[in-house]
Design a protein around this motif. Structure first.
Motif, PDB file in Angstrom:
ATOM      1  N   LEU A   1      -7.398  -4.899   0.706  1.00  0.00           N
ATOM      2  CA  LEU A   1      -8.622  -4.377   0.101  1.00  0.00           C
ATOM      3  C   LEU A   1      -8.485  -2.903  -0.265  1.00  0.00           C
ATOM      4  O   LEU A   1      -8.983  -2.451  -1.287  1.00  0.00           O
ATOM      5  CB  LEU A   1      -9.785  -4.572   1.083  1.00  0.00           C
ATOM      6  CG  LEU A   1     -11.183  -4.234   0.612  1.00  0.00           C
ATOM      7  CD1 LEU A   1     -11.594  -5.139  -0.539  1.00  0.00           C
ATOM      8  CD2 LEU A   1     -12.178  -4.377   1.764  1.00  0.00           C
ATOM      9  N   ALA A   2      -7.803  -2.150   0.598  1.00  0.00           N
ATOM     10  CA  ALA A   2      -7.683  -0.707   0.391  1.00  0.00           C
ATOM     11  C   ALA A   2      -6.223  -0.315   0.235  1.00  0.00           C
ATOM     12  O   ALA A   2      -5.334  -0.897   0.847  1.00  0.00           O
ATOM     13  CB  ALA A   2      -8.297   0.043   1.575  1.00  0.00           C
ATOM     14  N   SER A   3      -5.998   0.691  -0.576  1.00  0.00           N
ATOM     15  CA  SER A   3      -4.637   1.180  -0.776  1.00  0.00           C
ATOM     16  C   SER A   3      -4.161   1.894   0.480  1.00  0.00           C
ATOM     17  O   SER A   3      -4.934   2.530   1.189  1.00  0.00           O
ATOM     18  CB  SER A   3      -4.595   2.135  -1.967  1.00  0.00           C
ATOM     19  OG  SER A   3      -5.448   3.242  -1.746  1.00  0.00           O
ATOM     20  N   VAL A   4      -2.886   1.778   0.761  1.00  0.00           N
ATOM     21  CA  VAL A   4      -2.297   2.373   1.958  1.00  0.00           C
ATOM     22  C   VAL A   4      -1.146   3.271   1.526  1.00  0.00           C
ATOM     23  O   VAL A   4      -0.426   2.971   0.585  1.00  0.00           O
ATOM     24  CB  VAL A   4      -1.772   1.279   2.914  1.00  0.00           C
ATOM     25  CG1 VAL A   4      -1.146   1.917   4.152  1.00  0.00           C
ATOM     26  CG2 VAL A   4      -2.895   0.338   3.314  1.00  0.00           C
ATOM     27  N   GLY A   5      -0.986   4.392   2.223  1.00  0.00           N
ATOM     28  CA  GLY A   5       0.194   5.202   1.965  1.00  0.00           C
ATOM     29  C   GLY A   5      -0.067   6.627   1.528  1.00  0.00           C
ATOM     30  O   GLY A   5       0.840   7.296   1.055  1.00  0.00           O
TER      31      GLY A   5
ATOM     32  N   LYS B   1      -7.026   4.360   8.285  1.00  0.00           N
ATOM     33  CA  LYS B   1      -8.286   3.721   7.880  1.00  0.00           C
ATOM     34  C   LYS B   1      -8.042   2.521   6.977  1.00  0.00           C
ATOM     35  O   LYS B   1      -8.570   1.417   7.215  1.00  0.00           O
ATOM     36  CB  LYS B   1      -9.181   4.736   7.170  1.00  0.00           C
ATOM     37  CG  LYS B   1      -9.697   5.849   8.060  1.00  0.00           C
ATOM     38  CD  LYS B   1     -10.360   6.943   7.239  1.00  0.00           C
ATOM     39  CE  LYS B   1      -9.329   7.699   6.409  1.00  0.00           C
ATOM     40  NZ  LYS B   1      -9.943   8.755   5.582  1.00  0.00           N
ATOM     41  N   SER B   2      -7.250   2.730   5.933  1.00  0.00           N
ATOM     42  CA  SER B   2      -7.012   1.666   4.958  1.00  0.00           C
ATOM     43  C   SER B   2      -6.310   0.471   5.588  1.00  0.00           C
ATOM     44  O   SER B   2      -6.700  -0.681   5.370  1.00  0.00           O
ATOM     45  CB  SER B   2      -6.185   2.199   3.791  1.00  0.00           C
ATOM     46  OG  SER B   2      -6.881   3.213   3.111  1.00  0.00           O
ATOM     47  N   SER B   3      -5.279   0.734   6.379  1.00  0.00           N
ATOM     48  CA  SER B   3      -4.552  -0.370   7.000  1.00  0.00           C
ATOM     49  C   SER B   3      -5.416  -1.124   8.003  1.00  0.00           C
ATOM     50  O   SER B   3      -5.253  -2.339   8.192  1.00  0.00           O
ATOM     51  CB  SER B   3      -3.276   0.149   7.684  1.00  0.00           C
ATOM     52  OG  SER B   3      -3.587   1.147   8.641  1.00  0.00           O
ATOM     53  N   THR B   4      -6.366  -0.431   8.611  1.00  0.00           N
ATOM     54  CA  THR B   4      -7.252  -1.091   9.566  1.00  0.00           C
ATOM     55  C   THR B   4      -8.196  -2.067   8.879  1.00  0.00           C
ATOM     56  O   THR B   4      -8.361  -3.207   9.329  1.00  0.00           O
ATOM     57  CB  THR B   4      -8.067  -0.052  10.361  1.00  0.00           C
ATOM     58  OG1 THR B   4      -7.179   0.749  11.137  1.00  0.00           O
ATOM     59  CG2 THR B   4      -9.060  -0.735  11.298  1.00  0.00           C
TER      60      THR B   4
END
Length: 339
Positions: free
Chosen positions: A57-61, A45-48
């Motif tokens: 915009l969003a943290s990933v991982g 979701k975040s990476s998209t």
């Protein structure tokens, strides 16, 4: 109806169209967009959304299985993404909060992992609960770069969701089909008169501009006017003015009323012949099949692409620039008439 009569009335027609379209766009820009994302923590979701907006915009991982609180990611104050944790947490433990988000959302993006078990029994159960709350759902099948036989996976999802929602296969890692997701997202938001607001903040502005230009060309072709003003001049002016304002908003380069008027006059009542417009359209993919033999359609497409070109090359929107750009197209046509 004489050309002189129409030119006398052009100022009023233009003023009304410009003010109306400007008001509509400004009203859109004052609204807010809420997009809820549903899916397991490893569904991308975040990476998209980072890829879609071209921003971190969003943290990933987050680690698979990790319980994460519902998070909001606010983009320029009026666009909010709500990133939810795993489906079990969303529906069972945080159902009251989550349901409120779904009810208020303009779009719910339902994520599935193409590299995992696609649309498991639990996922389908949760999906059915969500669609009882809203039908503004886009199903995203992410991680297609790590999956085999993606068409069959898409068909499986469609079969089990009654072909009622768009299914968009993407790779948030490579960026594959992010443009398709962008298109589907704008289609949903257009119904709510929020597509211009979203489009202004998306990464791929060029493809959005292309779609708007071709749509305006098709609308102009339906009107059926020619470059010589006549009974169809009023709706044609509205279409072209609206297109210019949308493109200027998309590229965040406002067009003045005076410059917009110059461009319309140069295009509609200037000395540019209908053959020129049809030659210019040859350089626009898919434009020929959309506008057909309509001079009005070709004229609108040519104007739209000239405005797009000026915005993308930081050229002031002036009538003399318009003629220069048209001349460039014609020189290319003479060098390669088969295009």
């Amino acid at each position: 109806m004489s050309l002189e009569f129409e030119k006398e009335n052009f100022d009023q027609l233009f003023e009304e169209a410009f003010d109306q379209k400007s008001e509509e766009i400004n009203e859109q820009l004052s609204r807010k967009i809420l997009i809820s994302m549903v899916g397991d923590v490893n569904s991308g979701k975040s990476s998209t959304i980072n890829k879609l907006m071209d921003k971190d915009l969003a943290s990933v991982g987050a680690q698979p299985g990790e319980t994460v609180q519902i998070q909001k990611y606010v983009y320029k104050e009026n666009i909010v993404f709500v990133d939810t944790p795993g489906l079990d947490d969303v529906v069972e433990e945080n159902s009251d909060v989550t349901i409120k988000y779904y009810q208020q959302s303009d779009v719910v993006i339902f994520f599935l992992n193409a590299a995992g078990t696609v649309l498991s029994e639990n996922e389908l159960k949760n999906f059915r609960k969500i669609e009882k709350i809203t039908n503004d759902i886009i199903i995203v099948l992410n991680k297609i770069d790590a999956a085999d036989d993606v068409p069959n996976l898409v068909k499986y999802i469609q079969d089990h969701t009654d072909y009622a929602y768009p299914v968009v296969p993407i790779s948030s890692r490579t960026g594959e089909n992010i443009g398709m997701l962008q298109t589907k997202l704008l289609e949903v938001l257009e119904k709510k008169s929020k597509d211009v607001l979203m489009a202004q903040n998306l990464k791929d502005k060029s493809s959005i501009a292309n779609k708007w230009i071709l749509a305006a060309g098709a609308s102009s072709a339906a009107v059926g006017a020619s470059p010589i003003p006549g009974s169809d001049f009023i709706p044609l002016t509205g279409i072209q003015v609206g297109l210019m304002i949308k493109l200027s908003t998309l590229y965040d380069k406002p067009v003045s009323k005076e410059n917009a008027k110059e461009l319309i006059i140069a295009t509609v009542v200037g000395n540019i012949g209908k053959t020129v417009f049809r030659q210019i359209v040859k350089f626009v993919p898919a434009a020929g099949s959309i506008v057909g033999a309509s001079v009005a359609g070709a004229m609108t497409v040519a104007l739209g692409y000239a405005v797009k070109y000026m915005h993308e090359h930081d050229i002031e929107l002036r009538a003399e620039q318009l003629k220069t750009i048209y001349d460039k197209f014609l020189k290319k046509e003479k060098k390669n008439p088969s295009i």
